[in-house]
Structures are given as C-alpha cells and as structure tokens.
Design an enzyme around this catalytic site. Structure first.
Site, PDB file in Angstrom:
ATOM      1  N   LYS A  92     -21.269 -30.416  27.806  1.00 54.05           N
ATOM      2  CA  LYS A  92     -20.795 -31.764  28.128  1.00 54.05           C
ATOM      3  C   LYS A  92     -21.958 -32.736  27.951  1.00 54.05           C
ATOM      4  CE  LYS A  92     -18.900 -34.690  31.752  1.00 54.05           C
ATOM      5  NZ  LYS A  92     -18.184 -34.773  33.021  1.00 54.05           N
ATOM      6  N   LYS A  95     -17.418 -31.219  24.900  1.00 55.32           N
ATOM      7  CA  LYS A  95     -16.925 -32.545  25.266  1.00 55.32           C
ATOM      8  C   LYS A  95     -17.993 -33.596  25.053  1.00 55.32           C
ATOM      9  CE  LYS A  95     -15.631 -35.062  29.344  1.00 55.32           C
ATOM     10  NZ  LYS A  95     -15.805 -35.142  30.758  1.00 55.32           N
TER      11      LYS A  95
HETATM   12  C1  PBG Z   1     -16.130 -36.378  35.720  1.00 55.75           C
HETATM   13  C2  PBG Z   1     -15.491 -36.357  34.382  1.00 55.75           C
HETATM   14  C3  PBG Z   1     -15.655 -37.273  33.343  1.00 55.75           C
HETATM   15  C4  PBG Z   1     -14.772 -36.899  32.340  1.00 55.75           C
HETATM   16  C5  PBG Z   1     -14.127 -35.751  32.775  1.00 55.75           C
HETATM   17  N1  PBG Z   1     -14.593 -35.414  34.035  1.00 55.75           N
HETATM   18  C6  PBG Z   1     -16.483 -38.483  33.266  1.00 55.75           C
HETATM   19  C7  PBG Z   1     -17.942 -38.416  33.419  1.00 55.75           C
HETATM   20  O1  PBG Z   1     -18.568 -37.365  33.356  1.00 55.75           O
HETATM   21  O2  PBG Z   1     -18.509 -39.491  33.629  1.00 55.75           O
HETATM   22  C8  PBG Z   1     -14.553 -37.637  31.059  1.00 55.75           C
HETATM   23  C9  PBG Z   1     -13.172 -37.542  30.493  1.00 55.75           C
HETATM   24  C10 PBG Z   1     -12.814 -38.595  29.494  1.00 55.75           C
HETATM   25  O3  PBG Z   1     -13.621 -39.485  29.147  1.00 55.75           O
HETATM   26  O4  PBG Z   1     -11.675 -38.546  29.028  1.00 55.75           O
HETATM   27  N2  PBG Z   1     -17.209 -35.542  35.879  1.00 55.75           N
HETATM   28 ZN    ZN Z   2     -18.339 -36.128  37.714  1.00 54.55          ZN
END
Ligand code: PBG
Ligand code: ZN
Length: 323
Positions: free
Chosen positions: A195, A248
């Site tokens: 991520k 992601k």
């Molecule tokens: C929270 C989380 C996020 C997303 C999924 N879980 C945002 C972040 O890490 O700030 C992003 C999902 C998306 O942008 O569709 N931890």
């Molecule tokens: Zn988060």
C-alpha cells in the site's frame, strides 16, 4: 517452525474461486461499501459521484440488486458519526457501524463474502492509522495490539476476511494470534501489503472522513518509487500468515501487481482506488471516452498484470459489463 495455515484461505466459496487464476468476471469483483451510524442514511459522496454512505437500515437497498447480478464480495468501511479519540475506540464499540453492518449483512446475504477493512484512521481524533506517541509519530506496538483487537471484533461480528489497511509493522502476525484467541481461527487475513502513500486516496478520505489532522502517512505507507520495499512488505506479510495480499492503488502500480503475482503463491488483489474511480468517471463525463469501455480496459489491465480479484467502486455496474 513455519506455522502458516492454508485453511482460512479456502474456507469460503468465493475465496476458493480466487485461488484459481481467471479473467475479469463477476465473482472476481469486490465492492467497497461505506456504512454510517445513521441507520436510515443514503448520503451521496460528493468526491465520488454515484457512491453513497449507507445506513445499516438501508443495506438491502444498496445490495439486493448487485447480489442478484452476481456480486460475491464486499469490503466494509465504517464511517462513525460520533466522537473520536486517540485510540479509535469507536472502531469496535458495539454500536460501531462496521460491527453492526457485518452482523446485518451476514444474516441478509448468507453467500456473500464479507471483508472488513481494519484501520483506526476513521475513528481517531488525529486521523492517523495507528496510535500516536506524544511526539506525533506512530507507536507501532500499541497500534498493533489495538488493531488486532479490532480485527477480532470484526471476525466475531461476522467478517469472513479481515483486511488491515493501517500499514503498521508486523500486524498480520498479531492479528492471526488474536483471531485464534477469539475463537475465529478460520477467518482469513487479506493484507493491504503493498500500500503506497498515494494522492489517489484523496476522494476516499472525504468519503470516510479519515483525513489526517496533521502531517501525512509517508512514515508508514510505502514510498511510490519503492519497488523493492513493496516486495519486502509483501513477502513479510505472507511469512506472517496473510492468506491474500493486496496492491494499492492498482492502475498506476501494474508493475508491482505483476511482480507480486510472480513472487508469492497467495491470491493477489488489486484495489482500483477512489482517485482512479474519480479520474475515470470525470474523464468519461467530459467526453474523453466511453465509461464502460474504459472501465473494462482498466480491469483487463489489472487482471493481465496478475490480479486474481479487483476491488472497485465500479463493481455494481461492471457486474453486467464483464458478463
Ligand atoms: C484507510 C484506507 C484508505 C483507503 C483504504 N483504507 C485511505 C488511506 O490510507 O488514507 C483508500 C481507498 C481508496 O482511496 O479508495 N487506511
Ligand atoms: Zn487508515
């Protein structure tokens, strides 16, 4: 001794289907669902046209159609309306929208795979994904302990899969242990393993009201150019017992999807995130291309790169398109 287990990854029909590779198909789509604690709500999300925050009392309205059209999995995000605190107490309180939605969905749709996003950022007053020390940096150990408790609560509430998105170090092993202690050893773990600290999450943070109050997430999410660090993160999480891993965002990171697919033997999911959704939506609305064609091409790309399933806000529409 290697204690990695195989049963959680094949305990549900949808997970068994994802153990085999295949082209984009309805049963390889996951729809992210935002659930608020106002039970009768259906609030449009301005940053993500076409998406809503749903109240627990209206989940059937959200899902009856998609499930009838072949939707096999949802990713549940709770969006709390109440007070937030330093440890994200609202994440697993009995009234938490995530806990209540999981229980309600489990009853309403027996065959649907329920994946629960596990993080603290929507529940903490500072909006960061873990518990902070007094200097504003994350306290990894305290965060992991807290996240493991939240994951166990979601499993007990009915989640088949818990999906930690916090990016704290070594939370997969802690979650696995907490699941066992809670008597939920059959629950699978989908790690948001690769991520990246991405600007493409912008619309989501409006949807989930999880924008950090100060600073950013670069000290715990991966640097976008950090290919080798991403691989280390994935291999580490598989080693700790992740049953599935995620890359992601998806589209800007297709090389990572492919590399991860070749490096591990667990299913790889790709998340077409909120910014990718917004880009495709607005470009099509501006006449740049036909939405259906563009979404299908983006799904082809993610599957070609090695995604066994794709998490996408287009899932309800795409169910009909991939058929
Ligand atoms: C929270 C989380 C996020 C997303 C999924 N879980 C945002 C972040 O890490 O700030 C992003 C999902 C998306 O942008 O569709 N931890
Ligand atoms: Zn988060």
């Amino acid at each position: 001794m290697n204690r990695v287990e195989l049963h959680p990854g094949c305990g549900h029909e949808t997970l068994r289907a994802w153990q085999a590779d295949g082209p984009p198909a309805a049963d390889r789509l996951v729809w992210p669902l935002f659930v608020t604690d106002r039970d009768d709500a259906c609030e449009p999300i301005a940053a993500m046209p076409g998406q809503h925050r749903w109240g627990v009392g209206r989940l059937r309205e959200a899902l009856d159609g998609p499930v009838r059209n072949g939707l096999r999995a949802v990713l549940v995000f709770g969006v709390p309306g109440g007070a937030k605190d330093g440890r994200g107490s609202g994440a697993d309180s009995p009234g938490s929208p995530a806990v209540r939605a999981l229980a309600a969905l489990r009853e309403a749709y027996p065959g649907l795979l329920l994946i629960a996003d596990v993080c603290l950022c929507a529940y903490t007053d500072h909006g960061h994904c873990g518990i902070l020390q007094s200097d504003g940096t994350v306290d990894n150990e305290a965060s992991v302990t807290r996240l493991a408790a939240v994951a166990a609560a979601y499993a007990a509430a009915g989640a088949h899969v818990v999906a930690p998105s916090d990016m704290m170090d070594n939370r997969v092993a802690a979650i696995r242990a907490a699941l066992k202690t809670a008597g939920c050893g059959g629950t699978a773990i989908l790690s948001y393993a690769a991520k990246f600290a991405s600007c493409f999450y912008g619309p989501f943070r409006d949807a989930a009201q999880s924008r950090p109050a100060f600073g950013d997430r670069r000290a715990y999410q991966l640097p976008p150019a950090g290919r080798r660090l991403a691989l280390r993160a994935v291999l580490r999480d598989v080693d700790e017992g992740a049953d599935l891993v995620m890359v992601k965002p998806g589209g800007p990171y297709l090389d990572i999807v492919r590399e991860v697919r070749d490096a591990v033997r667990v299913p790889v999911l790709a998340y077409q995130v909120s910014g990718e959704y917004a880009m495709l939506h607005h470009a099509a609305a501006a006449g740049a291309f036909d939405l259906r064609t563009a979404v299908l091409e983006s799904l082809d790309g993610l599957h070609r790169a090695g995604a066994g399933a794709v998490i996408t806000y287009f899932a309800p529409q795409a169910l009909g398109w991939v058929r």
